[in-house]
Design a protein around this motif. Structure first.
Motif, mmCIF file in Angstrom:
data_model
loop_
_atom_site.group_PDB
_atom_site.id
_atom_site.type_symbol
_atom_site.label_atom_id
_atom_site.label_comp_id
_atom_site.label_asym_id
_atom_site.label_seq_id
_atom_site.Cartn_x
_atom_site.Cartn_y
_atom_site.Cartn_z
ATOM 1 N N GLU A 259 6.955 -3.961 -0.683
ATOM 2 C CA GLU A 259 6.753 -2.516 -0.571
ATOM 3 C C GLU A 259 7.990 -1.754 -1.057
ATOM 4 O O GLU A 259 7.886 -0.671 -1.631
ATOM 5 N N GLN B 45 1.252 -3.143 2.594
ATOM 6 C CA GLN B 45 2.654 -3.062 2.206
ATOM 7 C C GLN B 45 2.851 -3.954 0.988
ATOM 8 O O GLN B 45 2.873 -5.167 1.091
ATOM 9 N N GLY B 46 2.943 -3.358 -0.165
ATOM 10 C CA GLY B 46 3.203 -4.119 -1.378
ATOM 11 C C GLY B 46 1.965 -4.475 -2.167
ATOM 12 O O GLY B 46 0.911 -3.855 -2.044
#
Length: 130
Positions: free
Chosen positions: A101, A56-57
């Motif tokens: 994210e 995420q990200g």
């Protein structure tokens, strides 16, 4: 005895001295002009060189900078590019920038035209064409 030696030389371009003087002062630093220097192309190069994909990200490695310099960088990312970012301490006095994210679509729109295909995985887009 016979000894073999191999020498090579790299090209040095005087036009790059300007950047050296901006980013080095006995150690690597963040110049005051970073807001204007951190263009979409520069951001893409930063991601390709020091970015780490996360589930995420994305993380930007800024371990060698002071907390003040990392805050300066994160402010540029927030103000200039409207990215949702935070600072993570990975070791004592070593900080990294985490791009949420929630900002990845925005980040992709900014840097994708300048990314080399082999580094697209850092944007969580392994097979996406430009």
């Amino acid at each position: 005895n016979i000894f073999y030696n191999l020498n090579f030389f790299t090209i040095s371009l005087p036009c790059l001295n300007e950047f050296y003087l901006l980013f080095y002062n006995e150690k690597k630093i963040i110049p005051l002009e970073i807001y204007h220097l951190l263009t979409p192309i520069a951001l893409a190069h930063w991601i390709m060189g020091d970015g780490q994909s996360r589930e995420q990200g994305l993380v930007l490695c800024t371990d060698s900078y002071t907390i003040q310099e990392v805050v300066c960088l994160i402010n540029v990312l927030i103000i200039r590019y409207s990215l949702i970012c935070s600072i993570r301490e990975v070791n004592k006095n070593q900080y990294r920038i985490y791009i949420s994210e929630k900002s990845m679509n925005n980040l992709r729109a900014i840097v994708l035209p300048y990314m080399v295909d082999m580094f697209l995985y850092k944007l969580n887009k392994k097979n996406q064409k430009k």
